[in-house]
Design a protein around this motif. Sequence first.
Motif, PDB file in Angstrom:
ATOM      1  N   ASP A 262       0.649  -1.236   0.001  1.00 59.42           N
ATOM      2  CA  ASP A 262      -0.034   0.048  -0.082  1.00 59.42           C
ATOM      3  C   ASP A 262       0.945   1.229  -0.017  1.00 59.42           C
ATOM      4  O   ASP A 262       0.368   2.341  -0.378  1.00 59.42           O
ATOM      5  CB  ASP A 262      -1.042   0.107   1.327  1.00 59.42           C
ATOM      6  N   ASN A 263       2.130   1.257   0.569  1.00 63.60           N
ATOM      7  CA  ASN A 263       2.825   2.449   0.641  1.00 63.60           C
ATOM      8  C   ASN A 263       4.145   2.493  -0.189  1.00 63.60           C
ATOM      9  O   ASN A 263       4.991   3.296  -0.091  1.00 63.60           O
ATOM     10  CB  ASN A 263       3.162   2.711   1.833  1.00 63.60           C
ATOM     11  N   TYR A 264       4.295   1.320  -1.050  1.00 61.29           N
ATOM     12  CA  TYR A 264       5.412   1.409  -2.065  1.00 61.29           C
ATOM     13  C   TYR A 264       5.969   2.541  -2.747  1.00 61.29           C
ATOM     14  O   TYR A 264       7.225   2.781  -2.441  1.00 61.29           O
ATOM     15  CB  TYR A 264       5.262   0.315  -3.094  1.00 61.29           C
ATOM     16  N   GLY A 265       4.999   3.448  -3.152  1.00 60.08           N
ATOM     17  CA  GLY A 265       5.423   4.543  -4.060  1.00 60.08           C
ATOM     18  C   GLY A 265       5.932   5.761  -2.996  1.00 60.08           C
ATOM     19  O   GLY A 265       6.758   6.773  -3.524  1.00 60.08           O
ATOM     20  N   ALA A 266       5.558   5.732  -1.906  1.00 63.47           N
ATOM     21  CA  ALA A 266       5.878   6.998  -0.864  1.00 63.47           C
ATOM     22  C   ALA A 266       6.925   6.366   0.202  1.00 63.47           C
ATOM     23  O   ALA A 266       7.673   7.175   0.565  1.00 63.47           O
ATOM     24  CB  ALA A 266       4.684   7.287  -0.061  1.00 63.47           C
ATOM     25  N   SER A 267       7.101   5.121   0.220  1.00 61.73           N
ATOM     26  CA  SER A 267       8.216   4.612   1.271  1.00 61.73           C
ATOM     27  C   SER A 267       9.594   4.929   0.804  1.00 61.73           C
ATOM     28  O   SER A 267       9.904   4.773  -0.290  1.00 61.73           O
ATOM     29  CB  SER A 267       7.987   3.001   1.411  1.00 61.73           C
TER      30      SER A 267
ATOM     31  N   SER B 111      13.504   0.077   0.272  1.00 63.25           N
ATOM     32  CA  SER B 111      13.325  -0.553  -0.997  1.00 63.25           C
ATOM     33  C   SER B 111      13.172  -2.139  -0.628  1.00 63.25           C
ATOM     34  O   SER B 111      12.726  -2.833  -1.711  1.00 63.25           O
ATOM     35  CB  SER B 111      14.955  -0.793  -1.645  1.00 63.25           C
TER      36      SER B 111
END
Length: 105
Positions: free
Chosen positions: A57-62, A65
């Motif tokens: 769910d937070n892959y783009g903002a985290s 890696s």
Amino acid sequence: MSFDLGVWLGTEPVTAQEALRRYHARNENDAVPGESRPEVVAFYEELTAVFPDLTADNYGASPWSEPLTVGEDFVLMSAVFPRSGEVCRVVLEMAWRHQGVLFEP
């Protein structure tokens, strides 16, 4: 590309050579698993309050890696390189405050 860090939280001092040995053992899953010490749990909770652990769910903002690796006396982190400076500053300050040893392989 990622920027890797390890933080050890324990009572004994850790040399650079020992930190490297432990990092490789934990990174290769050669360590004996155990329940995380309270110091590790406290560090992890504070860290994930600032930078939540990586999820779908937070892959783009985290800044991570890959998901954090948490063990009995350590937390291993891999930050995306563009956010490595931001992550390193926060982790360094938290490691100092929690009396941990920060290692950058």
